[in-house]
Every structure is written in C-alpha cells, then in structure tokens.
Design a protein around this motif. Structure first.
Motif, PDB file in Angstrom:
ATOM      1  N   VAL A 128     -15.543  89.425  64.610  1.00  0.00           N
ATOM      2  CA  VAL A 128     -14.378  90.093  65.173  1.00  0.00           C
ATOM      3  C   VAL A 128     -13.200  89.148  65.037  1.00  0.00           C
ATOM      4  O   VAL A 128     -13.335  87.948  65.285  1.00  0.00           O
ATOM      5  CB  VAL A 128     -14.634  90.439  66.661  1.00  0.00           C
ATOM      6  CG1 VAL A 128     -13.428  91.142  67.262  1.00  0.00           C
ATOM      7  CG2 VAL A 128     -15.892  91.301  66.790  1.00  0.00           C
ATOM      8  N   HIS A 129     -12.085  89.663  64.598  1.00  0.00           N
ATOM      9  CA  HIS A 129     -10.923  88.818  64.385  1.00  0.00           C
ATOM     10  C   HIS A 129      -9.688  89.462  64.996  1.00  0.00           C
ATOM     11  O   HIS A 129      -9.431  90.639  64.783  1.00  0.00           O
ATOM     12  CB  HIS A 129     -10.705  88.614  62.889  1.00  0.00           C
ATOM     13  CG  HIS A 129      -9.459  87.862  62.569  1.00  0.00           C
ATOM     14  ND1 HIS A 129      -9.420  86.482  62.567  1.00  0.00           N
ATOM     15  CD2 HIS A 129      -8.203  88.278  62.291  1.00  0.00           C
ATOM     16  CE1 HIS A 129      -8.185  86.094  62.278  1.00  0.00           C
ATOM     17  NE2 HIS A 129      -7.427  87.162  62.105  1.00  0.00           N
ATOM     18  N   VAL A 130      -8.942  88.675  65.764  1.00  0.00           N
ATOM     19  CA  VAL A 130      -7.689  89.140  66.338  1.00  0.00           C
ATOM     20  C   VAL A 130      -6.642  88.064  66.119  1.00  0.00           C
ATOM     21  O   VAL A 130      -6.905  86.874  66.347  1.00  0.00           O
ATOM     22  CB  VAL A 130      -7.851  89.413  67.862  1.00  0.00           C
ATOM     23  CG1 VAL A 130      -6.509  89.725  68.497  1.00  0.00           C
ATOM     24  CG2 VAL A 130      -8.820  90.562  68.102  1.00  0.00           C
ATOM     25  N   ASP A 131      -5.482  88.472  65.662  1.00  0.00           N
ATOM     26  CA  ASP A 131      -4.403  87.518  65.446  1.00  0.00           C
ATOM     27  C   ASP A 131      -3.255  87.931  66.358  1.00  0.00           C
ATOM     28  O   ASP A 131      -2.817  89.069  66.333  1.00  0.00           O
ATOM     29  CB  ASP A 131      -3.950  87.560  63.978  1.00  0.00           C
ATOM     30  CG  ASP A 131      -3.457  86.210  63.512  1.00  0.00           C
ATOM     31  OD1 ASP A 131      -2.680  85.576  64.261  1.00  0.00           O
ATOM     32  OD2 ASP A 131      -3.863  85.782  62.413  1.00  0.00           O
ATOM     33  N   LEU A 132      -2.816  86.991  67.175  1.00  0.00           N
ATOM     34  CA  LEU A 132      -1.865  87.322  68.239  1.00  0.00           C
ATOM     35  C   LEU A 132      -0.659  86.406  68.131  1.00  0.00           C
ATOM     36  O   LEU A 132      -0.792  85.181  68.204  1.00  0.00           O
ATOM     37  CB  LEU A 132      -2.566  87.120  69.582  1.00  0.00           C
ATOM     38  CG  LEU A 132      -1.782  87.415  70.840  1.00  0.00           C
ATOM     39  CD1 LEU A 132      -1.447  88.892  70.927  1.00  0.00           C
ATOM     40  CD2 LEU A 132      -2.606  86.994  72.057  1.00  0.00           C
TER      41      LEU A 132
ATOM     42  N   ILE B 182      -8.896  72.812  58.786  1.00  0.00           N
ATOM     43  CA  ILE B 182      -8.150  73.541  59.812  1.00  0.00           C
ATOM     44  C   ILE B 182      -6.929  72.745  60.266  1.00  0.00           C
ATOM     45  O   ILE B 182      -5.842  73.290  60.429  1.00  0.00           O
ATOM     46  CB  ILE B 182      -9.094  73.860  61.005  1.00  0.00           C
ATOM     47  CG1 ILE B 182     -10.145  74.877  60.553  1.00  0.00           C
ATOM     48  CG2 ILE B 182      -8.321  74.369  62.212  1.00  0.00           C
ATOM     49  CD1 ILE B 182     -11.331  74.986  61.471  1.00  0.00           C
TER      50      ILE B 182
ATOM     51  N   LYS C  20     -16.320  73.285  72.890  1.00  0.00           N
ATOM     52  CA  LYS C  20     -15.985  72.058  72.183  1.00  0.00           C
ATOM     53  C   LYS C  20     -14.559  72.245  71.687  1.00  0.00           C
ATOM     54  O   LYS C  20     -14.295  73.160  70.903  1.00  0.00           O
ATOM     55  CB  LYS C  20     -16.958  71.893  71.013  1.00  0.00           C
ATOM     56  CG  LYS C  20     -16.787  70.650  70.203  1.00  0.00           C
ATOM     57  CD  LYS C  20     -17.914  70.580  69.190  1.00  0.00           C
ATOM     58  CE  LYS C  20     -17.461  69.926  67.914  1.00  0.00           C
ATOM     59  NZ  LYS C  20     -18.537  69.898  66.909  1.00  0.00           N
TER      60      LYS C  20
ATOM     61  N   ASN D  70      -2.056  82.712  68.299  1.00  0.00           N
ATOM     62  CA  ASN D  70      -3.474  82.506  68.575  1.00  0.00           C
ATOM     63  C   ASN D  70      -4.295  83.294  67.571  1.00  0.00           C
ATOM     64  O   ASN D  70      -4.054  84.477  67.371  1.00  0.00           O
ATOM     65  CB  ASN D  70      -3.830  83.078  69.962  1.00  0.00           C
ATOM     66  CG  ASN D  70      -4.013  82.005  71.000  1.00  0.00           C
ATOM     67  OD1 ASN D  70      -4.292  80.859  70.686  1.00  0.00           O
ATOM     68  ND2 ASN D  70      -3.848  82.390  72.256  1.00  0.00           N
ATOM     69  N   ARG D  71      -5.225  82.637  66.923  1.00  0.00           N
ATOM     70  CA  ARG D  71      -6.219  83.328  66.095  1.00  0.00           C
ATOM     71  C   ARG D  71      -7.503  83.331  66.877  1.00  0.00           C
ATOM     72  O   ARG D  71      -7.957  82.247  67.285  1.00  0.00           O
ATOM     73  CB  ARG D  71      -6.503  82.497  64.850  1.00  0.00           C
ATOM     74  CG  ARG D  71      -5.776  82.845  63.597  1.00  0.00           C
ATOM     75  CD  ARG D  71      -6.326  81.978  62.494  1.00  0.00           C
ATOM     76  NE  ARG D  71      -7.711  82.390  62.254  1.00  0.00           N
ATOM     77  CZ  ARG D  71      -8.222  82.633  61.062  1.00  0.00           C
ATOM     78  NH1 ARG D  71      -7.487  82.457  59.995  1.00  0.00           N
ATOM     79  NH2 ARG D  71      -9.462  83.018  60.918  1.00  0.00           N
ATOM     80  N   VAL D  72      -8.108  84.477  67.075  1.00  0.00           N
ATOM     81  CA  VAL D  72      -9.372  84.528  67.804  1.00  0.00           C
ATOM     82  C   VAL D  72     -10.442  85.122  66.899  1.00  0.00           C
ATOM     83  O   VAL D  72     -10.247  86.201  66.329  1.00  0.00           O
ATOM     84  CB  VAL D  72      -9.248  85.363  69.094  1.00  0.00           C
ATOM     85  CG1 VAL D  72     -10.562  85.362  69.864  1.00  0.00           C
ATOM     86  CG2 VAL D  72      -8.124  84.835  69.973  1.00  0.00           C
ATOM     87  N   ASP D  73     -11.525  84.406  66.705  1.00  0.00           N
ATOM     88  CA  ASP D  73     -12.665  84.904  65.941  1.00  0.00           C
ATOM     89  C   ASP D  73     -13.872  84.933  66.863  1.00  0.00           C
ATOM     90  O   ASP D  73     -14.122  83.971  67.581  1.00  0.00           O
ATOM     91  CB  ASP D  73     -12.961  83.989  64.742  1.00  0.00           C
ATOM     92  CG  ASP D  73     -11.931  84.138  63.646  1.00  0.00           C
ATOM     93  OD1 ASP D  73     -11.974  85.145  62.943  1.00  0.00           O
ATOM     94  OD2 ASP D  73     -11.061  83.251  63.534  1.00  0.00           O
TER      95      ASP D  73
ATOM     96  N   VAL E  80     -14.078  81.604  68.924  1.00  0.00           N
ATOM     97  CA  VAL E  80     -13.332  80.481  68.355  1.00  0.00           C
ATOM     98  C   VAL E  80     -11.847  80.813  68.414  1.00  0.00           C
ATOM     99  O   VAL E  80     -11.421  81.848  67.892  1.00  0.00           O
ATOM    100  CB  VAL E  80     -13.746  80.212  66.896  1.00  0.00           C
ATOM    101  CG1 VAL E  80     -12.960  79.032  66.332  1.00  0.00           C
ATOM    102  CG2 VAL E  80     -15.234  79.947  66.809  1.00  0.00           C
TER     103      VAL E  80
ATOM    104  N   TYR F  79      -8.159  73.671  68.825  1.00  0.00           N
ATOM    105  CA  TYR F  79      -9.202  74.391  68.109  1.00  0.00           C
ATOM    106  C   TYR F  79     -10.407  74.397  69.040  1.00  0.00           C
ATOM    107  O   TYR F  79     -10.980  73.350  69.334  1.00  0.00           O
ATOM    108  CB  TYR F  79      -9.513  73.696  66.779  1.00  0.00           C
ATOM    109  CG  TYR F  79     -10.647  74.323  66.008  1.00  0.00           C
ATOM    110  CD1 TYR F  79     -10.518  75.610  65.494  1.00  0.00           C
ATOM    111  CD2 TYR F  79     -11.836  73.636  65.798  1.00  0.00           C
ATOM    112  CE1 TYR F  79     -11.554  76.193  64.790  1.00  0.00           C
ATOM    113  CE2 TYR F  79     -12.879  74.223  65.087  1.00  0.00           C
ATOM    114  CZ  TYR F  79     -12.720  75.504  64.594  1.00  0.00           C
ATOM    115  OH  TYR F  79     -13.746  76.089  63.901  1.00  0.00           O
TER     116      TYR F  79
ATOM    117  N   GLN G 272     -14.070  76.023  70.327  1.00  0.00           N
ATOM    118  CA  GLN G 272     -15.285  76.802  70.056  1.00  0.00           C
ATOM    119  C   GLN G 272     -16.050  76.994  71.360  1.00  0.00           C
ATOM    120  O   GLN G 272     -16.531  76.023  71.943  1.00  0.00           O
ATOM    121  CB  GLN G 272     -16.171  76.052  69.053  1.00  0.00           C
ATOM    122  CG  GLN G 272     -15.526  75.867  67.680  1.00  0.00           C
ATOM    123  CD  GLN G 272     -16.205  74.752  66.904  1.00  0.00           C
ATOM    124  OE1 GLN G 272     -15.944  73.559  67.137  1.00  0.00           O
ATOM    125  NE2 GLN G 272     -17.068  75.125  65.976  1.00  0.00           N
TER     126      GLN G 272
END
Lengths: 251, 251
Positions: A243-247, B127, B154, B189-192, B218, B231, B233
């Motif tokens: 799942v990926h969300v970019d905010l 990254i 982490k 914010n990138r959320v994976d 992440v 970053y 996790q």
C-alpha cells in the motif's frame, strides 16, 4: 533492474544474529541482483543444505524468514519459488484492480466463483441500512495477477440499486457494470485495511497454508444520496500487495 | 458498546462450514456483546472443551481462528485474552502516534531501546543519497498502547540534519524534537505498508510467536529541499492497527 521493493530493507535489525541470517542474506541478494528471477524455482532444501554446508533446520529457518518477508513462496508438493513483485495499491486513488494492475505492466484477471442472493447478517444490514435478513446479492470472486491468484473477495450489493445484477458477466470491473447498466455513481470511498491471518477457506482458494499472513481490504462505496453502492471485502496474500500513500502539504 | 471493528465482519464466508465455526461464533458473539471485555481472560482450553462438549482439536481450531481474526491473543504461559480494540491509523493525516492514539482515548507510550551511529546499508544510503557506509543515527523504539507493546520501530536520521540528536530524550514525538531543536520542517510524507510475518527478533520484543502476522509501515518524510528528515520502519502486531482512508470526490 531493481525490484520496486528493494527500497524497503526488510532484513532484521543488524547485529551478529543467528546462523540462518547468512543464508537468508545470500538468497535475498541473488533475488535482488536478478540472478534468481521472479517465478524462478529455488534449489531444493537438500541442495541448499549441501551448498551451504549447514544443518537442515538452518536452511528451513532461512526459507521461512524469506517467506515471512514475502520474497519467496511455497507451492504445494513442488518447492520454493521467487515471489513476483507486489503490486502497489494507493487507497487515495479511484482506479480499480483491473486498471491499476494493468498500469503497472501486469496482467489482471477476475473469475466469478459464486453469485447468490443471501440474507444480510446483522453487521452487513447496518452498513446497508436494511433489516437483518434482507436478501442482498453476494458475489465471490478470485482475482489473479499474471496467472497467480492474489486475492479472494466477497462483494455485497443491494438488489434495490441494481436489480438483475447477477445476470451480467461479473468477470471484469463490477464498478463499470454498476455505472453503465444502473447509472450508479460513486462519490465516496471508505477504505479499511488490516493485516490478518488467512483462514482456511480463503487460504485454500489462494493455494497457501492456513494462517499465512494476509491483508484484508474492505471498501465501502457510496453514491451522492449516501447509499452504499458496493461493499467489498478483499483477502490478499501478503506478498502480492503493498500500500502506498504520498502526502504533501498543499503549496 | 459496539467495538469499532464490529463494522467489518471477519467471519469466514457463510455455508455449512466446519465444526469449530460454531464455537468460534459463540465466543465472537460474547466478545461483540461485551460479555467478554477487552483484556479479559478466556476460560481455559479444558473448560471450553467441557463446556462445548467437543474435541480438544476443535477448541484449538476455534481459538486459532479467533486469533487470526485479531479478536483474541495468547500470553505466554498464561492463556488466551480478548484483544483490545485496534487503533485507527490514517496515512492521509499528519498526526503522529502519540497524538492519534491519545485522540482515540487510549494511552500511548514510547520507550527508546537503542540509539547508535551505524553505517548506511546500500538500500538506506540510496534513500538518504549518501555514500554506503556513511554513519547515520539509528534509533530503536518500542511503542505501546494502554501498556501493551504494539510496535517496534527503527528510525534512521542523517546526523548532518540533526547533529547531537541522540543526546535528546527520544521517548516522545521525534518529529517534535526535530522541529523544535533543529528547525526541520516536513512537507511531504511517503507511506508504504505491507502485511508481513513478524520475524523472531521483532516477535520477541512484542511478546508474540515468531511468524505472527504483522504490518510493516514505512514512512519517509522530506523537507522543502527534498532531504529525508526521518526514515521510519514500524513493525506492528496485526491485531493492534487498522488503516482507514476516506476518499471523496471534491465537490
């Protein structure tokens, strides 16, 4: 070519670590470097044992670790295979499975496994705001990517909104059928996701072991009148989805 | 009071179904009705066996099923307990753990378990756009809700952005420390997220069995200059989190 998931190191925290980690790292590196391609069969456990000069238990630990990370998976009575890359699902976008999977250069497919009218349970009747026991359409489908089953879903639709829906082919985008044939227009999507363990009935359909980690994605879509258009419960195998969300702050 | 997750019926597809389903349904109903409250201990397996007049294996199947659904969990050498309700995490909002957990009427806590400078692995150096081997701050934390550990995380931070960061207390919101002490401002914010099986090191810290389903979240946050600020996790136990996104057509 780098696997898209190479951005997320899933390796355990650094440190000396147990013996199996060395073998795990070696196999993971071969996968990341493309020496072991997606879909490739791994050497047998016995071959790995001989090659690494280590105990059977250590080999299995390393394989279970890689399975937990989603890098490899088991096929019954056949052995271990390199997992295809996961597809990315972005719950903040509107596109459906058939679209976003194809956009990622993969081949989506849908197979209807059951369709029936069934009485609403208490929980479902709350969602549809109908009396418990009201007959609703319930559709079971199996979806696959590049020929590999990745999710089992159960979709509920109110016949009042789409009479005769079950007479249509449901092997494509259900949303398209609902829009084209019934003029249903979704203006709001609620998406709830939770990690789960795949229960036996689902695991059997996906060809994985009962208890395998999975992701439950529940999508409820509403029309402008606040009526539920689709209530969809998807059970994904854990290595097939990310799942990926970019905010961003609005500039 | 209805559990927030009563909206999502996690029960297996309807149909005759195996024997253990009846016992599963009975316990699930007691939980949903509040007769078995969050945190309550279930009767022992032997008591359940006598009460249901069924085989030991059937009782265990029912318990494993409820565990898979996140309704109950095991404490080592103690037995089965009703899971507290999951917290809701919305990746489209900006608030951090300490805030969104408290907003849901729960008690968040953070404990720093390790902090060190460690050389960047290949993936992490990509990254941060630094040379592999560059020393970066790595912080290990354990976070809990109402006293129950729910995630191990982490966090990696570039010392160039926050020199001396490790000298600060990191038992609260790290984002606040970075903003207040270093003027770092996150604008993206990138959320994976991906379901996973919890590996041994993580499972041990959370007090669950290795292989238990979990969710890996992440988060990569960036400042206006495109530099990575944090970053992070996070490895969550599967019954502690649900992800929620609400998406509307802009009217």
């Amino acid at each position: 070519m780098a696997r898209p998931d190479s951005m997320i190191p899933l390796a355990p925290p650094e440190g000396g670590g147990p013996h199996y980690i060395a073998l795990r790292d070696q196999i993971a590196t071969s996968i990341e470097a493309g020496q072991l391609a997606a879909g490739a069969k791994l050497p047998s456990e016995r071959q790995l044992q001989t090659g690494a000069g280590t105990a059977r238990g250590t080999v299995r630990e390393a394989l279970f670790q890689l399975e937990a990370e989603g890098l490899i998976y088991r096929r019954e009575r056949s052995g271990w295979y390199v997992s295809p890359p996961a597809v990315t699902y972005d719950p903040t976008r509107w596109s459906g499975f058939m679209t976003y999977v194809a956009e990622q250069g993969r081949r989506p497919a849908t197979r209807t496994v059951s369709k029936e009218s069934a009485p609403a349970t208490a929980a479902v009747s709350d969602i549809f705001r109908v009396a418990p026991g009201t007959l609703l359409y319930v559709i079971g489908r199996l979806r696959s990517i590049d020929g590999r089953p990745v999710l089992v879903e159960k979709i509920t639709v109110d016949p009042a909104l789409a009479p005769g829906l079950l007479d249509h082919s449901l092997d494509g985008s259900l949303t398209q059928v609902l829009t084209r044939e019934y003029g249903a227009t979704v203006i709001r999507n609620r998406v709830d996701m939770r990690p789960c363990a795949l229960i036996k009935t689902v695991a059997d359909e996906l060809g994985v072991k009962s208890g395998t980690p999975g992701l439950l994605v529940v999508r409820t879509s509403f029309d402008a009148g606040g009526r539920v258009v689709e209530y969809d419960q998807e059970y994904w195998r854990h290595d097939a989805i990310r799942v990926h969300v970019d905010l961003s702050v609005r500039g």
